[in-house]
Scaffold this motif. Structure first.
Motif, PDB file in Angstrom:
ATOM      1  N   GLN A  16      19.257   1.341  10.310  1.00  4.61           N
ATOM      2  CA  GLN A  16      19.077   2.196  11.479  1.00  4.61           C
ATOM      3  C   GLN A  16      20.415   2.462  12.179  1.00  4.61           C
ATOM      4  OE1 GLN A  16      16.444   3.944  12.212  1.00  4.61           O
ATOM      5  NE2 GLN A  16      15.229   3.006  10.578  1.00  4.61           N
ATOM      6  N   ALA A  17      21.294   1.468  12.197  1.00  2.36           N
ATOM      7  CA  ALA A  17      22.624   1.661  12.787  1.00  2.36           C
ATOM      8  C   ALA A  17      23.417   2.685  11.976  1.00  2.36           C
ATOM      9  CB  ALA A  17      23.364   0.329  12.874  1.00  2.36           C
ATOM     10  N   ALA A  18      23.328   2.592  10.657  1.00  4.38           N
ATOM     11  CA  ALA A  18      24.013   3.565   9.798  1.00  4.38           C
ATOM     12  C   ALA A  18      23.507   4.968  10.090  1.00  4.38           C
ATOM     13  CB  ALA A  18      23.788   3.205   8.329  1.00  4.38           C
ATOM     14  N   TRP A  19      22.184   5.091  10.157  1.00  6.45           N
ATOM     15  CA  TRP A  19      21.576   6.395  10.393  1.00  6.45           C
ATOM     16  C   TRP A  19      22.026   6.970  11.733  1.00  6.45           C
ATOM     17  CZ3 TRP A  19      15.609   7.284   9.560  1.00  6.45           C
ATOM     18  CH2 TRP A  19      15.348   8.641   9.513  1.00  6.45           C
ATOM     19  N   ALA A  20      22.041   6.153  12.768  1.00 10.06           N
ATOM     20  CA  ALA A  20      22.468   6.623  14.085  1.00 10.06           C
ATOM     21  C   ALA A  20      23.918   7.106  14.055  1.00 10.06           C
ATOM     22  CB  ALA A  20      22.289   5.518  15.121  1.00 10.06           C
ATOM     23  N   HIS A  21      24.780   6.346  13.384  1.00 12.46           N
ATOM     24  CA  HIS A  21      26.181   6.754  13.277  1.00 12.46           C
ATOM     25  C   HIS A  21      26.302   8.076  12.517  1.00 12.46           C
ATOM     26  CE1 HIS A  21      27.061   2.628  14.564  1.00 12.46           C
ATOM     27  NE2 HIS A  21      28.224   3.132  14.952  1.00 12.46           N
ATOM     28  N   ASP A  22      25.574   8.195  11.417  1.00  8.36           N
ATOM     29  CA  ASP A  22      25.605   9.436  10.636  1.00  8.36           C
ATOM     30  C   ASP A  22      25.173  10.626  11.480  1.00  8.36           C
ATOM     31  OD1 ASP A  22      26.683   9.453   8.115  1.00  8.36           O
ATOM     32  OD2 ASP A  22      24.807   9.044   7.074  1.00  8.36           O
ATOM     33  N   ARG A  23      24.105  10.469  12.220  1.00 12.42           N
ATOM     34  CA  ARG A  23      23.583  11.569  13.040  1.00 12.42           C
ATOM     35  C   ARG A  23      24.584  11.982  14.114  1.00 12.42           C
ATOM     36  NH1 ARG A  23      18.149  12.553  13.957  1.00 12.42           N
ATOM     37  NH2 ARG A  23      19.033  14.320  15.088  1.00 12.42           N
ATOM     38  N   ALA A  33      32.380   7.544   8.863  1.00 12.05           N
ATOM     39  CA  ALA A  33      33.178   6.383   8.455  1.00 12.05           C
ATOM     40  C   ALA A  33      32.637   5.095   9.069  1.00 12.05           C
ATOM     41  CB  ALA A  33      34.646   6.578   8.832  1.00 12.05           C
ATOM     42  N   GLU A  34      32.134   5.177  10.287  1.00  9.46           N
ATOM     43  CA  GLU A  34      31.561   4.002  10.939  1.00  9.46           C
ATOM     44  C   GLU A  34      30.190   3.657  10.374  1.00  9.46           C
ATOM     45  OE1 GLU A  34      31.861   4.001  15.267  1.00  9.46           O
ATOM     46  OE2 GLU A  34      33.487   5.462  15.084  1.00  9.46           O
ATOM     47  N   ALA A  35      29.529   4.625   9.765  1.00  7.15           N
ATOM     48  CA  ALA A  35      28.204   4.378   9.181  1.00  7.15           C
ATOM     49  C   ALA A  35      28.290   3.568   7.894  1.00  7.15           C
ATOM     50  CB  ALA A  35      27.495   5.706   8.908  1.00  7.15           C
ATOM     51  N   VAL A  36      29.372   3.743   7.134  1.00  6.00           N
ATOM     52  CA  VAL A  36      29.486   3.131   5.807  1.00  6.00           C
ATOM     53  C   VAL A  36      29.219   1.626   5.796  1.00  6.00           C
ATOM     54  CG1 VAL A  36      31.086   2.630   3.901  1.00  6.00           C
ATOM     55  CG2 VAL A  36      30.903   4.948   4.797  1.00  6.00           C
ATOM     56  N   PRO A  37      29.896   0.825   6.616  1.00  5.20           N
ATOM     57  CA  PRO A  37      29.652  -0.614   6.530  1.00  5.20           C
ATOM     58  C   PRO A  37      28.202  -1.001   6.842  1.00  5.20           C
ATOM     59  CG  PRO A  37      31.272  -0.145   8.257  1.00  5.20           C
ATOM     60  CD  PRO A  37      30.951   1.144   7.584  1.00  5.20           C
ATOM     61  N   PHE A  38      27.552  -0.220   7.690  1.00  2.00           N
ATOM     62  CA  PHE A  38      26.144  -0.497   7.987  1.00  2.00           C
ATOM     63  C   PHE A  38      25.266  -0.184   6.782  1.00  2.00           C
ATOM     64  CE2 PHE A  38      27.846   0.035  12.327  1.00  2.00           C
ATOM     65  CZ  PHE A  38      27.410  -1.164  12.877  1.00  2.00           C
ATOM     66  N   TYR A  39      25.533   0.936   6.114  1.00  3.32           N
ATOM     67  CA  TYR A  39      24.776   1.252   4.895  1.00  3.32           C
ATOM     68  C   TYR A  39      24.973   0.164   3.840  1.00  3.32           C
ATOM     69  CZ  TYR A  39      23.503   6.113   6.052  1.00  3.32           C
ATOM     70  OH  TYR A  39      22.958   7.250   6.604  1.00  3.32           O
ATOM     71  N   VAL A  40      26.220  -0.247   3.654  1.00  7.95           N
ATOM     72  CA  VAL A  40      26.521  -1.276   2.646  1.00  7.95           C
ATOM     73  C   VAL A  40      25.777  -2.566   2.982  1.00  7.95           C
ATOM     74  CG1 VAL A  40      28.365  -2.729   1.693  1.00  7.95           C
ATOM     75  CG2 VAL A  40      28.725  -0.260   1.972  1.00  7.95           C
ATOM     76  N   ARG A  41      25.818  -2.963   4.237  1.00  8.25           N
ATOM     77  CA  ARG A  41      25.123  -4.181   4.666  1.00  8.25           C
ATOM     78  C   ARG A  41      23.616  -4.045   4.445  1.00  8.25           C
ATOM     79  NH1 ARG A  41      25.698  -5.777  10.726  1.00  8.25           N
ATOM     80  NH2 ARG A  41      27.780  -5.017  10.294  1.00  8.25           N
ATOM     81  N   ALA A  42      23.057  -2.900   4.751  1.00  9.08           N
ATOM     82  CA  ALA A  42      21.619  -2.678   4.565  1.00  9.08           C
ATOM     83  C   ALA A  42      21.234  -2.805   3.098  1.00  9.08           C
ATOM     84  CB  ALA A  42      21.225  -1.304   5.101  1.00  9.08           C
ATOM     85  N   LEU A  43      22.059  -2.259   2.217  1.00 11.20           N
ATOM     86  CA  LEU A  43      21.742  -2.279   0.783  1.00 11.20           C
ATOM     87  C   LEU A  43      22.033  -3.624   0.141  1.00 11.20           C
ATOM     88  CD1 LEU A  43      22.988   1.295  -0.078  1.00 11.20           C
ATOM     89  CD2 LEU A  43      20.616   0.468  -0.232  1.00 11.20           C
TER      90      LEU A  43
END
Length: 164
Positions: free
Chosen positions: A41-48, A53-63
């Protein structure tokens, strides 16, 4: 507590209060750094918010963790792949999106984003072949369907020359 706060963050994001959602998700990320749902959800919020660039580490952590639903996992793979592509990290985008297509073979959006990433890596032949295959499989256009066998054949080998 995490569940209620996560639900509130999602509600904020869905209602367009993106900055508030991001702030809440950043706080939740500190409280629950290993929760893949919070990271997603943090990745998604950053993307939106255009903060790819700030979303990437959140996506990686989620996966990296377990706990995402299939819908969330699909979204995280597509989100990370698309974000890598947006950032010009084409090889990483193609790798992530390839994994996504393997895990979710019926997901046409994933396949389209993979084709774009393959194009960006210089693999235009594979990109076009993938799009041709998808077009042949999904189009209801009678003209496309009339040529479906030829389109599928050429998708397998775009450089094929017919000799008579």
């Amino acid at each position: 507590m995490i569940e209620a706060e996560l639900a509130r963050a999602v509600s904020l994001r869905e209602s367009g209060a993106l900055h508030e959602a991001r702030d809440l998700l950043l706080r939740l990320s500190q409280t629950a750094p290993d929760d893949p749902r919070v990271a997603y959800q943090a990745a998604w919020a950053h993307d939106r918010l255009g903060l790819e660039a700030e979303a990437v580490p959140f996506y990686v952590r989620a996966l990296d963790g377990d706990g995402l639903s299939p819908v969330e996992r699909r979204g995280a793979l597509l989100g990370l792949g698309s974000t890598y592509r947006t950032l010009g990290r084409y090889t990483e985008a193609a790798d992530v999106l390839s994994r996504g297509v393997t895990e979710f073979p019926d997901d046409r959006a994933m396949a389209v984003f993979l084709a774009m990433a393959r194009y960006n890596t210089g693999d235009a032949k594979s990109a076009v072949a993938g799009l041709l295959t998808m077009l042949a499989e999904t189009s209801s256009d009678p003209e496309i369907q009339g040529y479906r066998p030829a389109i599928e054949l050429y998708a397998q080998d775009l450089d094929r020359i017919w000799s008579c």
